[in-house]
Scaffold this active site. Sequence first.
Site, short mmCIF file in Angstrom:
data_model
loop_
_atom_site.label_atom_id
_atom_site.label_comp_id
_atom_site.label_asym_id
_atom_site.label_seq_id
_atom_site.Cartn_x
_atom_site.Cartn_y
_atom_site.Cartn_z
N SER A 70 2.94 -2.67 -1.77
CA SER A 70 2.70 -2.61 -3.21
C SER A 70 4.03 -2.53 -3.95
O SER A 70 4.86 -3.42 -3.78
CB SER A 70 1.77 -1.44 -3.53
OG SER A 70 1.24 -1.56 -4.82
N ASP A 103 -6.72 -9.28 -3.07
CA ASP A 103 -6.02 -8.07 -3.52
C ASP A 103 -6.18 -7.90 -5.03
O ASP A 103 -5.78 -8.77 -5.80
CB ASP A 103 -4.53 -8.16 -3.16
CG ASP A 103 -3.82 -6.83 -3.24
OD1 ASP A 103 -4.06 -6.09 -4.22
OD2 ASP A 103 -3.03 -6.53 -2.34
N HIS A 131 -6.54 -3.99 -1.19
CA HIS A 131 -5.12 -3.89 -1.52
C HIS A 131 -4.30 -3.80 -0.24
O HIS A 131 -4.29 -2.78 0.44
CB HIS A 131 -4.90 -2.65 -2.38
CG HIS A 131 -3.54 -2.55 -2.98
ND1 HIS A 131 -2.85 -3.64 -3.45
CD2 HIS A 131 -2.75 -1.48 -3.22
CE1 HIS A 131 -1.69 -3.24 -3.95
NE2 HIS A 131 -1.61 -1.93 -3.82
#
Length: 547
Positions: free
Chosen positions: A268, A486, A516
């Site tokens: 991320s 995602d 994610h």
Amino acid sequence: MAPEDSRARARTRTRTDAGTTVRAIGLFTAVLLTAGLIAACSDSGGDGDAAPKPVPVPSSPRTSASRSADATPRADALPALPSALTGQRLHWGRCEGTASTPAPGSDWRCATLKVPLDYTRPTGRTIGLALIRATSRGAGEERIGSLLFNFGGPGGSGVDLLPAFAPQYAKLRARYDLVSFDPRGVGASRGVRCRSDKAVQAAESIDVTPDTAAEESAYFKDATAFGQGCEKQAGELLSHVSTIEAARDMDLMRQVLGDDKLHYMGVSYGTELGGVYAHLFPGKVGRLTLDAVVDPTVGTVGHSENQARGFQRALDDYFTSRGSDPKAGSRKIAALLKRLDAKPLHTASGRELNESLATTGILVTLYRKTSWPALTRGLRAADRGDGTALLALADSYNDRDTKGHYGTTTHAQRAISCLDDKERPTAARAKSLLAKFRAISPVFGEAMAWDTAGWCHDWPVAGLWDHPEVSAPGAAPVLVVGNTGDPATPYEGARKMADELGKGVGVELTWKGEGHGAYGSGSACVDSTVNAYLLEGRIPRDGRVCS
């Protein structure tokens, strides 16, 4: 913007993370989500994997920053670090637990690394960064070095999260020491706290989609108060929690840990940090994996638009999986949120579920497909007039425990992202975006449009860049992993990152999945490809697809 992270109470960045998030509702930014978060709130079980699932007005900000906000200077553009820093010895000792996180066990050792507060003054004041490590346990296999992790946010605590996620990295530990850290301003590295628990709870009543002049005034007044609280608590540190400085900290870590090259896994927001490192230190890039990739070509508005599209896409997939029409389902949720905007629902705790908290509770379930049943239960209960389930989901995302204490992940996320980003959209700009964002996402668009202006409104420190610079000519190949489903860091960002890293550097791997992140999410193809790259240096074909 990048959703944020708050750790998820499953142990745990609890939160939730991550680059990427619903900031302040907030935190619509890059965020990291722990697997246990939803399981703990939904009783839905889980898939058994604890992979991080990278779960923030018209006045110009007062600036206390003394450096240029236009460039990301390369490593040789700053004074050399003194040997007192590059040659320091780390004293690894027993890791202590905290009020919310137990000590991780005898496998883990913790230490403090001294780094310059200001890299333009390397012999000046230093601050301490908290590190955690589990040494390689390979039997007869040659040790490669340290593998450094950042799980996202910005604002996620690597010291808390790495032990929780370590089982999925068991194969990597055969040849690496597993190492993570709390970046400056985060957790045990002098974490930034901008307001009290009481003030955090009070702010949850702020309308994040203001409809009147009074609501708009309250929205921006709260944003100003948050920044003032950060400035009062953090002082000079608030000007020195940038991603650029975190990347420089990682290179000092590399040197002190004794590694010639940096081997790294970023999730991320951690992908943005890894890309910036590659730009600053291309000659020191070892084996870098970037998973759940933040688009490095956009700023605040572009990131929010990406996320609005990504979360709506995931919500559409949820409805499709149930045999429902996505447009009809989204209209129903949007109508629910409008009702909550006018009249919140009661909950078993006595607190109310308002539009902001309901939006957060819905959004958090979209980080993983295994949490979709929790969304179904929460929506059904809300239709019956009971907001308890959605409030519990929102609390997990906002890092609130059963006693009403909140974690500080969102505080650090906002401090870091607002120092990074130069873009300061005004209230007028946010209003001009409303129609476009509603068209992209009838559920999340309006809140995300307002968030573009509210997140860094009246921030006390000027931002540094329009978007991160990640070009890394001459660097070793970097593995960039994108997931087509995602929501927080939409798939398109992976190709953008690979292209920006440069020809021969960025190598893209695609997983046609949901949730994610990709590594550790159930794809043997992804896991084996990443493991082969990190353990054996095998570089896959650029554009390889795992279904």
